[in-house]
Scaffold this active site. Structure first.
Site, mmCIF file in Angstrom:
data_model
loop_
_atom_site.group_PDB
_atom_site.id
_atom_site.type_symbol
_atom_site.label_atom_id
_atom_site.label_comp_id
_atom_site.label_asym_id
_atom_site.label_seq_id
_atom_site.Cartn_x
_atom_site.Cartn_y
_atom_site.Cartn_z
ATOM 1 N N THR A 96 0.872 -1.182 0.000
ATOM 2 C CA THR A 96 0.000 0.000 0.000
ATOM 3 C C THR A 96 0.905 1.226 0.000
ATOM 4 O O THR A 96 1.611 1.471 0.987
ATOM 5 C CB THR A 96 -0.889 0.020 1.253
ATOM 6 O OG1 THR A 96 -1.650 -1.182 1.301
ATOM 7 C CG2 THR A 96 -1.829 1.227 1.223
ATOM 8 N N LYS A 171 -7.488 1.489 -2.814
ATOM 9 C CA LYS A 171 -7.026 1.036 -1.486
ATOM 10 C C LYS A 171 -7.215 2.156 -0.451
ATOM 11 O O LYS A 171 -7.568 1.886 0.708
ATOM 12 C CB LYS A 171 -5.565 0.613 -1.561
ATOM 13 C CG LYS A 171 -4.935 0.218 -0.241
ATOM 14 C CD LYS A 171 -5.475 -1.068 0.348
ATOM 15 C CE LYS A 171 -4.880 -1.294 1.735
ATOM 16 N NZ LYS A 171 -5.214 -2.569 2.336
ATOM 17 N N LYS A 239 0.644 4.849 8.602
ATOM 18 C CA LYS A 239 1.238 5.148 7.291
ATOM 19 C C LYS A 239 0.157 5.199 6.208
ATOM 20 O O LYS A 239 0.103 6.121 5.395
ATOM 21 C CB LYS A 239 2.295 4.081 6.975
ATOM 22 C CG LYS A 239 2.923 4.120 5.599
ATOM 23 C CD LYS A 239 2.224 3.273 4.545
ATOM 24 C CE LYS A 239 2.136 1.815 4.858
ATOM 25 N NZ LYS A 239 1.542 1.009 3.769
#
Ligand code: NAP
Length: 297
Positions: A96, A171, A239
């Site tokens: 990701t 995502k 993150k």
């Protein structure tokens, strides 16, 4: 030549590579911490010395590392994947990372006459182990055909969502749904605890109705047990939210719920909890309320 290469054998990558090997594919692997490949070699995988060697051995290389800079390092760093790819090679990035940076990385790979699919994953560590990940793919749709056998070994929902970078943007959408739901599960369990309810019975009562979710069914019981072992760490979730907030900022869209959870994860990192599972979000509410969810054995 091998059938498939895999770079990055963390919680997700290790389980994905294991499923590729179990499916009978000749699989070459590399991980920065080499020992994480040992049991995969025992299963029939082949470990090599660098990401470049993975690409020299396999036309299709899957990646699953932590963050944008890490993908850049394993692709374009010393002995990176790009040093070993041939014209027509395909890189499938399951990490990701930033949607914007993905477009740049993909173009740099295209300039080497090779292809890029951004193919981030969802389904947690359980989905990786069971080979049931959801995979959201951005890039040239014609590249999906050649990768389908490998994608089907690691995932069960494989969706092409648009051009290079679109997979990472989907995502980001996924992560908004995950973390705002995680906040809801945390608040719900806190209220149940404060009200003296039986938490298992409460979960059973609500999980099958309109309030049910993957997060509630999979992480709710873990939270009640106060099992904070990570399927996905707070550090990595924080993150992801940094990437989501940056994408929303670029597009001028307010996402206040996600911003709140981002700040709560920051508070937990500052308490030294970054390596716990991201369902430890409830601990931020516990600190505010003085109420502690679940058993204390
Ligand atoms: P993890 O267990 O922390 O593993 C990270 C992997 O990346 C390790 O193999 C690590 O190597 C490698 N790595 C990190 N920086 C590197 C660098 N600069 N150079 C080379 N290798 C590097 O993380 P994970 O949970 O598997 O997550 C991996 C990716 O999948 C992340 O982007 C995450 O956001 C995403 N993801 C995770 C989940 C989940 O539930 N866990 C779900 C969906 C998506 P070492 O072993 O040497 O440290």
């Amino acid at each position: 030549m091998a059938d498939i290469g895999f770079v990055g054998l963390g919680i997700m990558g290790h389980a994905m590579a294991q499923n590729l090997i179990k499916e009978g594919f000749d699989t070459v692997v590399w991980n920065r911490t080499a020992s994480k490949a040992d049991d995969l070699v025992a299963l029939g995988g082949r470990a090599v010395a660098s990401p470049g060697d993975v690409a020299r051995e396999a036309d299709i290389v899957m990646l699953c590392v932590s963050d944008t800079a890490d993908v850049e390092a394993v692709v374009f760093g010393p002995n990176g994947v790009s040093s070993g790819i041939s014209p027509g090679s395909l890189i499938i990035d399951h990490s990701t990372i930033s949607p914007g940076a993905t477009k740049d990385l993909a173009l740099r790979v295209n300039e080497l006459d090779a292809f890029w699919l951004d193919a981030p994953i969802s389904g947690g560590s359980e989905g990786a182990v069971n080979g049931t990940l959801s995979i959201m793919i951005g890039g040239d749709v014609s590249q999906i055909d050649r990768s389908t056998p490998y994608l089907e070994a690691v995932g069960s929902t494989i969706t092409h969502v648009g051009p290079q970078g679109a997979g990472q943007l989907v995502k980001a959408v996924n992560q908004i749904l995950v973390v705002v739901n995680q906040l809801a599960v945390s608040e719900a369990l806190l209220l149940a605890q404060a009200g003296g309810l039986d938490l298992e019975a409460t979960l059973s009562a609500v999980a099958g109705g309109a309030a049910g979710s993957w997060m509630l069914s999979n992480r709710g019981p873990q939270m009640i047990e106060r099992d904070w072992s990570p399927g996905f760490t707070i550090d990595l979730q924080q993150k992801d939210l940094r990437l989501v907030l940056a994408a929303a900022n670029d597009l001028g869209v307010p996402i206040p719920g996600t911003a709140l959870v981002y700040q709560m994860y920051r508070a937990l990192q500052n308490q030294g909890l970054g390596e716990e599972g991201n369902h430890a979000l409830v601990k931020a509410l516990e600190m505010m309320s003085g109420v502690e969810v679940g058993s204390h054995d």
